[in-house]
Design an enzyme around this catalytic site. Structure first.
Site, mmCIF file in Angstrom:
data_model
loop_
_atom_site.group_PDB
_atom_site.id
_atom_site.type_symbol
_atom_site.label_atom_id
_atom_site.label_comp_id
_atom_site.label_asym_id
_atom_site.label_seq_id
_atom_site.Cartn_x
_atom_site.Cartn_y
_atom_site.Cartn_z
ATOM 1 N N LYS A 60 -22.921 -3.965 45.277
ATOM 2 C CA LYS A 60 -22.283 -5.232 45.664
ATOM 3 C C LYS A 60 -21.000 -5.017 46.464
ATOM 4 C CE LYS A 60 -19.650 -6.181 41.454
ATOM 5 N NZ LYS A 60 -19.329 -7.173 40.443
ATOM 6 N N GLN A 101 -14.188 9.634 33.063
ATOM 7 C CA GLN A 101 -13.335 10.829 33.058
ATOM 8 C C GLN A 101 -13.942 11.945 32.224
ATOM 9 O OE1 GLN A 101 -9.333 9.887 31.830
ATOM 10 N NE2 GLN A 101 -8.985 8.470 33.520
ATOM 11 N N GLY A 142 -16.973 13.257 30.482
ATOM 12 C CA GLY A 142 -17.982 14.222 30.891
ATOM 13 C C GLY A 142 -19.355 13.887 30.361
ATOM 14 N N GLU A 162 -14.636 15.363 22.165
ATOM 15 C CA GLU A 162 -14.108 14.000 22.103
ATOM 16 C C GLU A 162 -14.375 13.431 20.723
ATOM 17 O OE1 GLU A 162 -15.136 11.504 25.525
ATOM 18 O OE2 GLU A 162 -15.170 13.293 26.754
ATOM 19 N N ASP A 189 -22.844 -8.135 35.839
ATOM 20 C CA ASP A 189 -23.857 -8.725 36.720
ATOM 21 C C ASP A 189 -25.282 -8.463 36.227
ATOM 22 O OD1 ASP A 189 -21.695 -9.389 38.349
ATOM 23 O OD2 ASP A 189 -21.859 -7.524 39.475
ATOM 24 N N HIS A 200 -11.766 1.337 24.161
ATOM 25 C CA HIS A 200 -11.274 2.718 24.206
ATOM 26 C C HIS A 200 -9.869 2.713 23.636
ATOM 27 C CE1 HIS A 200 -10.186 6.666 25.604
ATOM 28 N NE2 HIS A 200 -11.423 6.858 26.019
ATOM 29 N N ARG A 209 -14.458 6.111 18.099
ATOM 30 C CA ARG A 209 -13.567 5.173 18.774
ATOM 31 C C ARG A 209 -13.324 3.868 18.041
ATOM 32 N NH1 ARG A 209 -15.638 6.007 24.844
ATOM 33 N NH2 ARG A 209 -14.876 8.125 24.887
ATOM 34 N N HIS A 238 -14.003 -1.036 27.164
ATOM 35 C CA HIS A 238 -14.437 0.185 27.846
ATOM 36 C C HIS A 238 -15.934 0.229 28.113
ATOM 37 C CE1 HIS A 238 -14.169 4.366 29.028
ATOM 38 N NE2 HIS A 238 -14.990 4.752 28.072
ATOM 39 N N GLU A 281 -25.774 1.537 31.543
ATOM 40 C CA GLU A 281 -25.003 0.653 30.652
ATOM 41 C C GLU A 281 -25.633 -0.726 30.497
ATOM 42 O OE1 GLU A 281 -20.861 0.762 31.610
ATOM 43 O OE2 GLU A 281 -20.287 -0.607 30.005
ATOM 44 N N ARG A 309 -21.147 3.527 20.677
ATOM 45 C CA ARG A 309 -21.561 4.694 21.466
ATOM 46 C C ARG A 309 -20.702 5.922 21.172
ATOM 47 N NH1 ARG A 309 -19.806 6.758 26.744
ATOM 48 N NH2 ARG A 309 -18.042 5.397 26.347
HETATM 49 C C1 SIN Z 1 -13.109 9.318 28.079
HETATM 50 O O1 SIN Z 1 -12.911 10.192 28.910
HETATM 51 O O2 SIN Z 1 -12.370 9.128 27.117
HETATM 52 C C2 SIN Z 1 -14.280 8.421 28.264
HETATM 53 C C3 SIN Z 1 -15.532 9.118 27.983
HETATM 54 C C4 SIN Z 1 -16.581 8.135 27.577
HETATM 55 O O3 SIN Z 1 -16.308 6.958 27.471
HETATM 56 O O4 SIN Z 1 -17.705 8.557 27.327
#
Ligand code: SIN
Length: 537
Positions: free
Chosen positions: A32, A44, A46, A115, A217, A238, A289, A350, A374, A385
């Site tokens: 779009k 960011q 990975g 993470e 969308d 997040h 999270r 997020h 997504e 997630r």
């Molecule tokens: C992050 O870098 O914190 C995001 C990674 C993600 O949302 O999978």
């Protein structure tokens, strides 16, 4: 315009499908705006993947990745889907390396990050701009592919299905009505095979880590077309978005501070310097999270503070600059050297864990319509997630969708005699003369969702949000039908539809589970251990 395959969205999921589909037929990929503006490009962290080739002396295994995914998903993951997608890590990384994606390495071995919610280091990354690197390589490949036409600035207004054609009983996809933004013309794109890969809906909230393009969308298109929608109450916040007091409000330009920073030892602290998350979960700053975001929310409400702090000042000098150059430089632009001072952070919307209900192949309830990435809800994420599982899912489901489509609807075999496609019907063609109304509605919607439908919910707040949304929807509908369409109107129309779905799903889930936390039902209730499903007709 006609194509064997029509793809809406140019992130990892759409391109994973499109680049393969181009071997079998003509492909049009619609973006779009600029193709580089996808959610993928903003990722960011990975790609979580336990590679067989890696010598795992730390005890990690595919089984452990499955277990962590299921644990984060709080009882709503589809185990078979989790196993399938997690099991495709090798293929995914091979595929991306084939497009020329560079992941960080130490000699021959990939450097692995960690993470929240992951038991081991298993995240391949390209410094702190993994998504940008993936998008770069895949878009370069797409632009080289002769059978693939990437059309930017093409905004899908609505999908075309047989549902509304009296003569046809079978509900299947026929194509889409598309606004060409540069000319203002609305065109019909015909295709028997349509893939929605339009990303998520972070912009429905006042504060988000997502790009401006994330206006829900795909879900809105699927909903209006009558596809089954699942689990929209599960919006992931997040925990660590840079708090920029100078830019509070709808125009706030903030950015994500990757969870990988906590994976490398960053600690969340309150204004007194206390490691407050430890009191909530023994995993502290690296708990999943939903837990960390709620812990921050509680701390902010308890202390009245505007933000908490992510502390990396104990890391060796030069570490942040080397491992997280993007974050380091952006913070410097705001006058903050994070190697010397803690980073002020707040949670922000997020990721959308729900979407069009699909199987692991991205197949929706409308024949020929697939939803990948997504925008789809395969059952991988459940109620929350696990970090860095989404690029993996996008790549895998994009591939499986093509394989499935080639089984069911190969381009060599016409799906059916195409019924005539009706002209695009619209109301007035007056130029929108009161853009201020659109912007006002946009701000009102995003603030309403932030104040009433974010990390901690109640029945009352959800009901109030639903009532206000009804008014907003009416106004947006009048605006849509009364004026020549433009991207602002279309985005607002989609946002208001998606906000309604989030609220409606939230009202139906009378328990707390994963990302849906309500003060009226604090416990998880096994009667709700199932998807929340909605369908327009
Ligand atoms: C992050 O870098 O914190 C995001 C990674 C993600 O949302 O999978």
């Amino acid at each position: 315009m006609t194509a064997d395959f029509l793809v809406v969205g140019a992130g990892i999921a759409g391109l994973s499908f499109a680049l393969r589909a181009a071997k079998y037929g003509s492909v049009i990929v619609l973006a779009k705006g600029r193709a580089e503006e996808s959610n993928t490009a903003w990722a960011q962290g990975g790609i979580a993947s336990v590679l067989e080739k890696e010598l795992r002396d730390d005890g990690d295994s595919e089984e452990s990745h499955v277990a962590d995914t299921m644990d984060a998903g709080a009882g709503l993951c589809d185990e078979a889907v989790v196993r399938r997608i997690v099991g495709e890590g090798d293929e995914t990384i091979e595929d991306l390396l084939g497009y020329g994606v560079h992941f960080d390495k130490d000699g021959e071995r990939f450097l692995l990050g960690k993470e929240g919610g992951h038991s081991y280091r298993r995240i391949l990354h390209a410094r702190d701009t993994t998504g940008r690197e993936v998008a770069r390589a895949m878009l370069e490949a797409a632009r080289r592919e002769p059978n693939l036409r990437l059309m930017e600035n093409h905004f899908v207004i609505d999908l075309i299905t047989t549902a509304k054609l009296d003569a046809v009983s079978d509900d299947r996809i026929l194509g889409a009505y598309v606004l060409e933004r540069e000319t203002g013309e609305v065109k019909v794109f015909k295709s028997d095979r349509v893939v929605l890969a339009a990303g998520g809906c972070g912009k429905v909230y006042l504060y988000t880590t997502n790009p401006d393009s994330a206006t829900g969308d795909g879900v809105a298109l699927g909903w209006r077309a009558g596809a089954l929608i699942a689990n929209m109450e599960f919006i992931q916040f997040h925990p660590t978005c840079f708090y920029n007091p100078a830019a509070v409000g709808p125009e706030a330009r903030s950015f994500l501070v990757s969870e990988a920073v906590r994976g490398e030892g960053g600690i969340l602290r309150n204004g007194k310097g206390e490691d407050f998350t430890k009191k909530i979960d023994q995993r502290g700053s690296l708990a999943p999270r939903d837990i960390v975001a709620r812990a921050i929310d509680r701390e902010l409400k308890k202390t009245g503070a505007a933000c908490v702090y992510l502390d990396v000042t104990h890391k060796p000098r030069g570490f942040m600059k080397e491992r997280f150059p993007y974050i380091y430089e952006r913070l410097l632009q705001f006058g903050l050297d994070c190697e010397l001072s803690p980073i002020p952070v707040v949670p922000a919307a997020h990721y959308q864990c729900g979407g069009l209900k699909t199987d692991v192949n991205g197949k929706t309830t409308i024949r020929g319509l697939y939803a990948v990435g997504e925008v789809g809800c395969t059952g991988l994420h459940g109620a929350n997630r696990l970090a860095s599982n989404s690029l993996l899912e996008g790549n895998v489901v994009g591939r499986l969708a093509l394989e499935e489509m080639m089984r069911l609807y190969p381009p060599s075999k016409p799906v059916m005699d195409a019924p005539p496609i009706p002209e695009w019907v619209h109301g007035d063609v007056a130029e929108p003369d009161e853009l201020v109304v659109i912007y006002h509605n946009w701000d009102e919607l995003r603030r309403l969702m932030w104040d009433y439908v974010s990390i901690v919910r109640t029945n009352n707040r959800l009901r109030r949000a639903a009532a206000r949304l009804r008014n907003l929807k009416k106004e947006v509908r009048e605006f849509y039908w009364g004026h020549r369409v433009n991207a602002d109107i279309l985005e607002l129309r989609n946002l208001v539809a998606v906000a309604g779905l989030i609220v409606e799903c939230g009202l139906r889930r009378r328990e707390s589970r994963g990302l849906h936390y309500t003060l009226d039902h604090l416990e998880t209730d096994e009667r709700f251990a199932k998807d929340t499903l909605l369908r327009k007709f």
